[in-house]
Design a protein around this motif. Sequence first.
Motif, PDB file in Angstrom:
ATOM      1  N   LYS A 196      -2.934   0.340  12.843  1.00  0.00           N
ATOM      2  CA  LYS A 196      -4.000   0.244  11.839  1.00  0.00           C
ATOM      3  C   LYS A 196      -3.890  -1.023  11.004  1.00  0.00           C
ATOM      4  CE  LYS A 196      -4.789   5.211  11.542  1.00  0.00           C
ATOM      5  NZ  LYS A 196      -4.540   6.469  10.782  1.00  0.00           N
ATOM      6  N   ALA A 197      -2.670  -1.512  10.800  1.00  0.00           N
ATOM      7  CA  ALA A 197      -2.484  -2.728  10.001  1.00  0.00           C
ATOM      8  C   ALA A 197      -2.895  -3.973  10.767  1.00  0.00           C
ATOM      9  CB  ALA A 197      -1.032  -2.839   9.553  1.00  0.00           C
ATOM     10  N   GLY A 198      -2.798  -3.934  12.094  1.00  0.00           N
ATOM     11  CA  GLY A 198      -3.139  -5.114  12.883  1.00  0.00           C
ATOM     12  C   GLY A 198      -1.970  -6.072  13.010  1.00  0.00           C
TER      13      GLY A 198
ATOM     14  N   THR B  84      -8.576 -11.232   4.682  1.00  0.00           N
ATOM     15  CA  THR B  84      -7.675 -12.317   4.297  1.00  0.00           C
ATOM     16  C   THR B  84      -6.458 -11.847   3.507  1.00  0.00           C
ATOM     17  OG1 THR B  84      -8.937 -12.739   2.264  1.00  0.00           O
ATOM     18  CG2 THR B  84      -9.570 -13.973   4.244  1.00  0.00           C
ATOM     19  N   MET B  85      -6.480 -10.632   2.993  1.00  0.00           N
ATOM     20  CA  MET B  85      -5.369 -10.136   2.184  1.00  0.00           C
ATOM     21  C   MET B  85      -4.281  -9.532   3.057  1.00  0.00           C
ATOM     22  SD  MET B  85      -3.814  -9.601  -0.637  1.00  0.00           S
ATOM     23  CE  MET B  85      -5.075 -10.177  -1.799  1.00  0.00           C
ATOM     24  N   GLY B  86      -3.048  -9.950   2.841  1.00  0.00           N
ATOM     25  CA  GLY B  86      -1.940  -9.348   3.548  1.00  0.00           C
ATOM     26  C   GLY B  86      -1.630  -7.960   3.016  1.00  0.00           C
TER      27      GLY B  86
ATOM     28  N   VAL C  58       0.848  -1.199   0.000  1.00  0.00           N
ATOM     29  CA  VAL C  58       0.000   0.000   0.000  1.00  0.00           C
ATOM     30  C   VAL C  58       0.880   1.244   0.000  1.00  0.00           C
ATOM     31  CG1 VAL C  58      -1.855   1.196   1.229  1.00  0.00           C
ATOM     32  CG2 VAL C  58      -1.693  -1.308   1.353  1.00  0.00           C
ATOM     33  N   ASP C  59       0.599   2.195  -0.887  1.00  0.00           N
ATOM     34  CA  ASP C  59       1.364   3.433  -0.834  1.00  0.00           C
ATOM     35  C   ASP C  59       0.759   4.359   0.230  1.00  0.00           C
ATOM     36  OD1 ASP C  59      -0.714   4.966  -1.930  1.00  0.00           O
ATOM     37  OD2 ASP C  59       0.174   5.086  -3.918  1.00  0.00           O
TER      38      ASP C  59
ATOM     39  N   ALA D 221      -7.184   0.928   3.949  1.00  0.00           N
ATOM     40  CA  ALA D 221      -6.678  -0.124   3.069  1.00  0.00           C
ATOM     41  C   ALA D 221      -7.105  -1.501   3.568  1.00  0.00           C
ATOM     42  CB  ALA D 221      -5.157  -0.043   2.972  1.00  0.00           C
ATOM     43  N   ARG D 222      -7.012  -1.718   4.864  1.00  0.00           N
ATOM     44  CA  ARG D 222      -7.446  -2.995   5.449  1.00  0.00           C
ATOM     45  C   ARG D 222      -8.932  -3.247   5.157  1.00  0.00           C
ATOM     46  NH1 ARG D 222      -4.209  -7.274   6.493  1.00  0.00           N
ATOM     47  NH2 ARG D 222      -2.825  -6.994   8.259  1.00  0.00           N
TER      48      ARG D 222
END
Length: 350
Positions: free
Chosen positions: A309-311, A280-282, A264-265, A273-274
């Motif tokens: 935020k990414a987890g 399921t997407m990394g 992700v930019d 984005a998440r």
Amino acid sequence: MENVSLLQAARGEVFDRPPVWMMRQAGRYMQAYRDLRQKYPSFRERSETPDIAVEISLQPFRAFQPDGVIMFSDILTPLPGIGIPFDIIESKGPVFEHPIRTQAQIDALTPLDPETALPFVRQILTTLRQEVNESATVLGFVGAPWTLAAYAIEGKSSKDYAIIKRMAFSQPAMLHQFLAKLADAIALYVRYQIDAGAQVVQLFDSWAGQLTPYDYQTFALPYQQRVVKQVKQTHPDTPLILYVNSSASVLDLMAQSGVDIVSVDWTVDMAVARQRLGATMGVQGNLDPCVLFGDKAFIRDRILDTVRKAGNQKHIMNLGHGVLQNTPEENVAFFFETVKQLNYSSNDFN
């Protein structure tokens, strides 16, 4: 000490912190690289001579101990192997004496034989695996079809991509033939890198963000999928990462490519984005490279914000693009130190 956390995280395993590497982590911001460039001024000599490319790849590994070491190379490297020669001029970029503009040129392209055309790539990756010795994940990388086509058709870097878009909109059948040939060559090249030692491979479709979502679905996505499908048929366990610059408008489409990780930019908030990419997407990224010009407290705060935020699963910490030329090396070091000291169970994340 064994450390393949990046590989395992890309496959979905959970760790105490995100693994971390940095796009363009080998390059001009490092004094060691600038010194070596004085000795070897030709970019292609640096990237296609195994001993030199290995040394450059290892410079940031020795300095910062990232969790990923990426092969020093160029996305255009396989093009001469299919009949598209080019040169790279310092401070100007790639130059093609004969840009691809006609059906006859496309018909004349030959299938890629990586072992014959690119033996140095095997040497570089094999040596990197030996040198790194499982203390980090070794990454390979390739350009995706649209981006390689953009360079080959424009004949150089471009600001508006008018020539390839003119072909896309006026001669689409011809462009689709070219993209298909590129996709098949790139798939072979990815397989070759994996067989040579790459544990994860990142696909750069850098200029696909210049397309509308409709045109992305027409000219970029099908050929990303073509590459991924062929690679996964023979190497299903090797994680693939896809990066597109200026990807905000096509982020959801990137998830349809078949890759394991979407890079992700910084133009998209990581929490957004998440949500858009699904559970399921990394994800990889997405610190603004300019954050590294700030002070340490600022850098740390932005890192924490991104990681929160990414987890805590299937996230690889990285920049949202490559590290910039004048970035202070000490700030790059602080970036890596900070991420490696994180722990998802600490108060910073509760």
